[in-house]
Design a protein around this motif. Sequence first.
Motif, PDB file in Angstrom:
ATOM      1  N   GLU A   1     -74.463   7.328  37.387  1.00  0.00           N
ATOM      2  CA  GLU A   1     -74.171   6.220  38.293  1.00  0.00           C
ATOM      3  C   GLU A   1     -72.756   5.688  38.061  1.00  0.00           C
ATOM      4  O   GLU A   1     -72.007   5.430  39.008  1.00  0.00           O
ATOM      5  CB  GLU A   1     -75.202   5.106  38.095  1.00  0.00           C
TER       6      GLU A   1
ATOM      7  N   TYR B   1     -71.547  -1.805  33.887  1.00  0.00           N
ATOM      8  CA  TYR B   1     -70.960  -0.651  33.179  1.00  0.00           C
ATOM      9  C   TYR B   1     -69.570  -0.955  32.628  1.00  0.00           C
ATOM     10  O   TYR B   1     -68.870  -0.046  32.156  1.00  0.00           O
ATOM     11  CB  TYR B   1     -70.897   0.557  34.136  1.00  0.00           C
TER      12      TYR B   1
ATOM     13  N   LYS C   1     -73.251  -3.640  39.330  1.00  0.00           N
ATOM     14  CA  LYS C   1     -73.138  -2.395  38.568  1.00  0.00           C
ATOM     15  C   LYS C   1     -71.748  -2.283  37.951  1.00  0.00           C
ATOM     16  O   LYS C   1     -71.578  -1.752  36.851  1.00  0.00           O
ATOM     17  CB  LYS C   1     -73.411  -1.187  39.471  1.00  0.00           C
TER      18      LYS C   1
ATOM     19  N   SER D   1     -80.825  13.112  26.391  1.00  0.00           N
ATOM     20  CA  SER D   1     -80.853  11.654  26.233  1.00  0.00           C
ATOM     21  C   SER D   1     -81.999  11.119  27.069  1.00  0.00           C
ATOM     22  O   SER D   1     -82.500  11.794  27.977  1.00  0.00           O
ATOM     23  CB  SER D   1     -79.543  11.035  26.722  1.00  0.00           C
ATOM     24  N   PRO D   2     -82.408   9.886  26.804  1.00  0.00           N
ATOM     25  CA  PRO D   2     -83.418   9.274  27.676  1.00  0.00           C
ATOM     26  C   PRO D   2     -82.935   9.308  29.128  1.00  0.00           C
ATOM     27  O   PRO D   2     -81.728   9.141  29.401  1.00  0.00           O
ATOM     28  CB  PRO D   2     -83.536   7.844  27.148  1.00  0.00           C
ATOM     29  N   LEU D   3     -83.859   9.506  30.066  1.00  0.00           N
ATOM     30  CA  LEU D   3     -83.506   9.641  31.476  1.00  0.00           C
ATOM     31  C   LEU D   3     -82.738   8.426  31.986  1.00  0.00           C
ATOM     32  O   LEU D   3     -81.807   8.548  32.773  1.00  0.00           O
ATOM     33  CB  LEU D   3     -84.786   9.833  32.303  1.00  0.00           C
ATOM     34  N   LYS D   4     -83.117   7.241  31.484  1.00  0.00           N
ATOM     35  CA  LYS D   4     -82.453   6.018  31.923  1.00  0.00           C
ATOM     36  C   LYS D   4     -80.963   6.054  31.592  1.00  0.00           C
ATOM     37  O   LYS D   4     -80.109   5.679  32.403  1.00  0.00           O
ATOM     38  CB  LYS D   4     -83.125   4.822  31.252  1.00  0.00           C
ATOM     39  N   GLU D   5     -80.634   6.531  30.371  1.00  0.00           N
ATOM     40  CA  GLU D   5     -79.227   6.607  29.947  1.00  0.00           C
ATOM     41  C   GLU D   5     -78.477   7.660  30.768  1.00  0.00           C
ATOM     42  O   GLU D   5     -77.319   7.473  31.164  1.00  0.00           O
ATOM     43  CB  GLU D   5     -79.133   6.949  28.461  1.00  0.00           C
ATOM     44  N   THR D   6     -79.144   8.789  31.004  1.00  0.00           N
ATOM     45  CA  THR D   6     -78.515   9.870  31.775  1.00  0.00           C
ATOM     46  C   THR D   6     -78.192   9.398  33.192  1.00  0.00           C
ATOM     47  O   THR D   6     -77.099   9.631  33.714  1.00  0.00           O
ATOM     48  CB  THR D   6     -79.451  11.098  31.838  1.00  0.00           C
ATOM     49  N   LEU D   7     -79.155   8.688  33.813  1.00  0.00           N
ATOM     50  CA  LEU D   7     -78.941   8.176  35.173  1.00  0.00           C
ATOM     51  C   LEU D   7     -77.821   7.144  35.206  1.00  0.00           C
ATOM     52  O   LEU D   7     -77.029   7.088  36.151  1.00  0.00           O
ATOM     53  CB  LEU D   7     -80.236   7.557  35.708  1.00  0.00           C
ATOM     54  N   ALA D   8     -77.733   6.324  34.159  1.00  0.00           N
ATOM     55  CA  ALA D   8     -76.679   5.306  34.073  1.00  0.00           C
ATOM     56  C   ALA D   8     -75.303   5.960  34.009  1.00  0.00           C
ATOM     57  O   ALA D   8     -74.344   5.512  34.657  1.00  0.00           O
ATOM     58  CB  ALA D   8     -76.904   4.415  32.858  1.00  0.00           C
ATOM     59  N   LYS D   9     -75.200   7.058  33.208  1.00  0.00           N
ATOM     60  CA  LYS D   9     -73.918   7.779  33.100  1.00  0.00           C
ATOM     61  C   LYS D   9     -73.500   8.359  34.453  1.00  0.00           C
ATOM     62  O   LYS D   9     -72.345   8.273  34.853  1.00  0.00           O
ATOM     63  CB  LYS D   9     -74.037   8.906  32.063  1.00  0.00           C
TER      64      LYS D   9
END
Length: 473
Positions: free
Chosen positions: A434, A470, A466, A424-432
């Motif tokens: 987090e 989320y 946050k 997945s895009p890094l942004k989405e992976t980091l969000a998960k």
Amino acid sequence: MNLGMEAIPHNWHEQIFNLLAERIVVVDHDGIILYINEAYCEFLGTTVEKAINRPVQDVIENSRMHIVAQTGKKELAAIHPINGSEMIANRYPLIVDGEMVGALGTVMFRSPEEWRMYKSKIQNLVEELKYYKTKVEKELKSKYHFHDLIGDSTTFVAVKKLAERISASNSSVLLIGESGTGKELFAHAIHNSSLRQSLPFVAINCASIPEHLLESELFGYDDGAFTGAKKGGKKGQFEIANNGSLFLDEIGDMPLSMQSKLLRVLQEKEVQRVGGQKSIPVDVRIIAATHRDLEKMVEEGRFRQDLYYRLNVIKIEIPPLRKRKEDIPLISMTLLKKMEGKFFRNGIELSLEVKQRLMQHSWPGNIRELENVLERAINVLDGKTIEVYHLPLYLRDQELVSDHVNETNTIMNNPTERNPLPISPLKETLAKVEKEAILNALVVTNGNKLDAAKLLEIGKTSFYEKFKLYDIK
């Protein structure tokens, strides 16, 4: 005009003597009783008629009246054992026209009841004095031996053996180690294995005593040395520790002005009290301890180099707990056994997971921190086995860190064993990640958002943002 006794009718004299709060006896130069009052005879179990004209030692048990009548030396406040009791006696020589003619003796109390009442009061004071004397003597004894220093690790055993080996010496010892490593226990053990073990062990913390009091605490003071000084003066710790050992804890916190005075005492082997002129010889073995880097302090001019060399004859570096983690289970069980009596518990154990958790921690507070953690666990313990949830929050949270580390190590070392994840895009992976971290933190803190924010080391506002982002319920 009548003067003195002449003013009192003669037939009053006997009654006055009997009413005095003392028993009275008068003997001649040869110790023969010339006069004894009824109160004394009653206590002795005799009569005036039977006592008169007899040698005093035949009538009064343990009497010394005949001796005083011969020597002419008075005896004041002397203990006189009589009839199973100890009376307070005063004995005076009688001198008339420059000639020794006899002696007068008085013993306090008119009746056994009076003596018993007085004795009970005195006995209470004696018992109290004995209690405090025993307490002081115990406090001047070292409490720990080398068998109380727990640990089987190579580094700790080596340090312990060195300390045992040098115990018999009279040389100064410098104990170096972080706070909570057990420097004071080592000091006690060294004294207990020395030739001075039966003599005083005095401990003083240089960091806990205000600078203006430290000199008088160490060296004592004379009567009137300063306003509020105790009458008669006071011994300092050096005098109290004479012929024994003096433990100077936190020596690195001693002010420079005091360092020079301490150096003089160590060189001259004598102290001078504050406000005093006399030098008092002392023979004391110094055991010093610090968590500071004294060599660096010497370079910076914050610790006297000559004092450092005087103290650093035998240097013993006590390893921190993180450098002997294999000792943690053994130390933990020893501490638990010690605390069981305090909490009226027995048979307390550590679960395997708790042992692992304790061995993972870096223990910045060393054994003192470990003891606090275990005491906290016992306070919340509902059975006999300490589990992870009995530990403080910062140790419980360690699981998250170690699990992520283990997972990362597994993926890095065995890439074929990892679960294939969709890219997945890094942004989405980091969000998960987090979101998962926030959820885990809330589980650990039982839903407390403020504690969860602290655990994640982020601000309260950022955490709430946050939380909404989320859509965490």
